[in-house]
Design a protein around this motif. Structure first.
Motif, mmCIF file in Angstrom:
data_model
loop_
_atom_site.group_PDB
_atom_site.id
_atom_site.type_symbol
_atom_site.label_atom_id
_atom_site.label_comp_id
_atom_site.label_asym_id
_atom_site.label_seq_id
_atom_site.Cartn_x
_atom_site.Cartn_y
_atom_site.Cartn_z
ATOM 1 N N GLY A 189 0.930 -1.240 -0.058
ATOM 2 C CA GLY A 189 0.089 0.161 -0.094
ATOM 3 C C GLY A 189 0.828 1.345 -0.048
ATOM 4 O O GLY A 189 0.328 2.597 -0.233
ATOM 5 N N LYS A 190 1.932 1.135 0.267
ATOM 6 C CA LYS A 190 2.991 2.332 0.214
ATOM 7 C C LYS A 190 3.722 2.608 -1.183
ATOM 8 O O LYS A 190 4.238 1.686 -1.948
ATOM 9 C CB LYS A 190 4.035 2.169 1.140
ATOM 10 N N LYS A 191 3.452 3.907 -1.718
ATOM 11 C CA LYS A 191 3.988 3.894 -2.984
ATOM 12 C C LYS A 191 5.235 4.547 -2.976
ATOM 13 O O LYS A 191 5.780 5.813 -2.438
ATOM 14 C CB LYS A 191 2.951 4.895 -3.849
ATOM 15 N N TYR A 192 6.246 4.258 -3.844
ATOM 16 C CA TYR A 192 7.556 4.656 -4.186
ATOM 17 C C TYR A 192 7.733 5.346 -5.358
ATOM 18 O O TYR A 192 7.662 4.456 -6.317
ATOM 19 C CB TYR A 192 8.509 3.580 -3.588
ATOM 20 N N GLU A 193 8.127 6.552 -5.564
ATOM 21 C CA GLU A 193 8.145 7.070 -6.632
ATOM 22 C C GLU A 193 9.335 6.945 -7.531
ATOM 23 O O GLU A 193 10.576 6.959 -6.540
ATOM 24 C CB GLU A 193 8.057 8.953 -6.912
ATOM 25 N N ALA A 194 9.400 6.476 -8.772
ATOM 26 C CA ALA A 194 10.787 6.276 -9.580
ATOM 27 C C ALA A 194 11.706 7.403 -9.206
ATOM 28 O O ALA A 194 11.364 8.432 -9.809
ATOM 29 C CB ALA A 194 10.855 5.553 -10.579
ATOM 30 N N PRO A 195 12.949 7.430 -9.420
ATOM 31 C CA PRO A 195 13.988 8.375 -9.767
ATOM 32 C C PRO A 195 14.226 8.580 -11.110
ATOM 33 O O PRO A 195 14.008 7.569 -11.805
ATOM 34 C CB PRO A 195 15.195 8.054 -8.918
ATOM 35 N N ASP A 196 14.875 9.559 -11.393
ATOM 36 C CA ASP A 196 15.047 9.862 -12.939
ATOM 37 C C ASP A 196 15.903 8.595 -13.385
ATOM 38 O O ASP A 196 16.894 8.061 -12.820
ATOM 39 C CB ASP A 196 15.695 11.147 -13.185
ATOM 40 N N GLY A 197 15.726 8.140 -14.604
ATOM 41 C CA GLY A 197 16.304 6.958 -15.317
ATOM 42 C C GLY A 197 16.306 5.721 -14.914
ATOM 43 O O GLY A 197 16.753 4.913 -15.543
ATOM 44 N N ALA A 198 15.286 5.509 -14.184
ATOM 45 C CA ALA A 198 14.796 3.930 -13.636
ATOM 46 C C ALA A 198 13.936 3.456 -14.791
ATOM 47 O O ALA A 198 13.018 3.727 -15.409
ATOM 48 C CB ALA A 198 13.969 3.970 -12.616
ATOM 49 N N HIS A 199 14.491 2.479 -15.255
ATOM 50 C CA HIS A 199 13.900 1.726 -16.642
ATOM 51 C C HIS A 199 14.159 0.300 -16.509
ATOM 52 O O HIS A 199 15.026 -0.348 -15.975
ATOM 53 C CB HIS A 199 14.254 2.348 -17.855
ATOM 54 N N LEU A 200 13.377 -0.503 -17.489
ATOM 55 C CA LEU A 200 13.500 -1.899 -17.345
ATOM 56 C C LEU A 200 13.395 -2.415 -18.942
ATOM 57 O O LEU A 200 12.624 -1.686 -19.547
ATOM 58 C CB LEU A 200 11.992 -2.305 -16.816
ATOM 59 N N GLU A 201 13.810 -3.394 -19.353
ATOM 60 C CA GLU A 201 13.938 -3.984 -20.730
ATOM 61 C C GLU A 201 13.859 -5.487 -20.598
ATOM 62 O O GLU A 201 14.553 -6.158 -19.654
ATOM 63 C CB GLU A 201 14.788 -3.587 -21.617
ATOM 64 N N ILE A 202 12.832 -5.887 -21.201
ATOM 65 C CA ILE A 202 12.641 -7.621 -21.133
ATOM 66 C C ILE A 202 13.148 -8.264 -22.428
ATOM 67 O O ILE A 202 12.506 -7.813 -23.667
ATOM 68 C CB ILE A 202 11.379 -8.087 -20.572
ATOM 69 N N GLY A 203 13.789 -9.189 -22.564
ATOM 70 C CA GLY A 203 14.583 -9.695 -23.843
ATOM 71 C C GLY A 203 14.064 -10.808 -24.324
ATOM 72 O O GLY A 203 13.430 -11.549 -23.476
ATOM 73 N N GLU A 204 13.773 -11.012 -25.343
ATOM 74 C CA GLU A 204 13.464 -12.317 -26.151
ATOM 75 C C GLU A 204 14.177 -13.508 -25.569
ATOM 76 O O GLU A 204 13.531 -14.526 -25.582
ATOM 77 C CB GLU A 204 13.179 -11.989 -27.574
ATOM 78 N N ASP A 205 15.322 -13.139 -25.399
ATOM 79 C CA ASP A 205 16.339 -14.195 -25.056
ATOM 80 C C ASP A 205 16.070 -14.706 -23.556
ATOM 81 O O ASP A 205 17.059 -15.612 -23.177
ATOM 82 C CB ASP A 205 17.611 -13.915 -25.016
ATOM 83 N N GLY A 206 15.261 -14.264 -22.768
ATOM 84 C CA GLY A 206 14.985 -14.845 -21.453
ATOM 85 C C GLY A 206 15.867 -14.097 -20.530
ATOM 86 O O GLY A 206 15.691 -14.404 -19.401
ATOM 87 N N ARG A 207 16.345 -12.831 -20.863
ATOM 88 C CA ARG A 207 17.249 -12.061 -20.016
ATOM 89 C C ARG A 207 16.386 -10.672 -19.784
ATOM 90 O O ARG A 207 15.794 -10.008 -20.831
ATOM 91 C CB ARG A 207 18.572 -11.853 -20.463
ATOM 92 N N ALA A 208 16.536 -9.957 -18.364
ATOM 93 C CA ALA A 208 15.870 -8.683 -18.280
ATOM 94 C C ALA A 208 17.065 -7.902 -17.607
ATOM 95 O O ALA A 208 17.991 -8.356 -17.156
ATOM 96 C CB ALA A 208 14.835 -8.900 -17.191
#
Length: 294
Positions: A60-79
């Motif tokens: 229930g506690k929300k943490y705002e993301a800092p600038d630059g936070a990002h995620l990519e998910i690969g077709e090769d099964g790696r993130a």
């Protein structure tokens, strides 16, 4: 995009630095590192996209993301991606709209901002401890656990990739294709490379300035023998410099994704960098250049 989209090593969260397709049958690594067949016919389109993290909500506690936070998910099964302080990497198993990440491999940089570190821990825990359901609505995606914890993300597919040439690339981490260590604190924002239109690369390795010929073509850069200044530096600077010089040994692969650059040397050494934020180069160029040692 200059090459195929970069799968960062959630080296990533690379150092202390995720890609899905919506059709066909995908094979990716699960948490045990093995291959797993899965039908993705009903899966939302998540791979091949850079997802900027907006926030994570835990208990229930929300943490705002800092600038630059990002995620990519690969077709090769790696993130991979950045959690705003550290980079991280993980294997991911995809089954329809269900995602299961392996334990996150993180860099080990300690940020002084307590809010940033709290966000990072919450995000790593949410991704790594439970199965998540992916729901995509246009350029927005939510990853939700059975307990109701969730990560909110937004795609920035319309943002162009930074050009390889003319951009100051600040080195953030050095490692291999699965793990990465962030640079020592005293070298933060000091190690950088710039590829010029004249076919040369110039920069600083944390101690010495470096220059070399650099011919980029079809996702590969062929380097000439590096020339460096002759300073001797204390601490971790010289060790870091020796690691970075490996990238100049022949031909390296490169991948650019928006504001990130990944260089992979012939021996497997991986250098992760981001656009901008480098310290101004030292104007004292009195030392003579010499061929760099390998």
């Amino acid at each position: 995009m200059h090459t195929q989209r970069l799968t960062l090593t959630l080296t990533a969260l690379a150092s202390a630095g995720l890609l899905l397709t919506a059709c066909g049958t995908e094979t990716g690594a699960g948490s045990d590192g093995g291959a797993a067949d899965r039908s993705a016919g009903s899966a939302p389109a998540i791979t091949g996209i850079r997802w900027n993290v907006d926030s994570v909500t835990v208990g229930g506690k929300k943490y705002e993301a800092p600038d630059g936070a990002h995620l990519e998910i690969g077709e090769d099964g790696r993130a991979g991606g950045s959690f705003g302080c550290n980079h991280a990497g993980a294997d991911v198993r995809i089954d329809g709209d269900q995602l299961a990440f392996s334990e996150t491999r993180m860099t080990d940089m300690a940020c002084t901002d307590g809010d940033r570190m709290a966000f990072e821990k919450s995000l790593a825990d949410t991704l790594g401890k439970q199965k998540l359901t992916a729901e995509v609505d246009g350029d927005r995606m939510t990853l939700t656990s059975a307990k109701g914890d969730h990560v909110d993300l937004t795609s920035r597919a319309d943002e162009p990739d930074a050009p390889l040439t003319g951009t100051t690339w600040t080195v953030r981490g050095v490692g291999d294709d699965r793990t990465s260590a962030s640079l020592p604190e005293e070298l933060a924002d000091k190690v950088h490379l710039t590829f010029g239109k004249d076919g040369k690369v110039r920069g600083n390795l944390g101690c010495n300035d470096v220059s070399a010929t650099a011919e980029a073509k079809d996702g590969r850069i062929t380097f000439g023998a590096p020339r460096t200044t002759r300073k001797m530096c204390p601490g971790e600077a010289m060790r870091t410099e020796r690691e970075l010089l490996k990238i100049f040994d022949g031909t390296a692969r490169y991948e650019v994704s928006q504001d990130t650059l990944k260089l992979t040397a012939a021996d497997g050494t991986v250098v992760d960098a981001s656009a901008g934020n480098a310290a101004k180069p030292d104007k004292d160029r009195s030392d003579e250049d010499r061929p760099g040692e390998k």
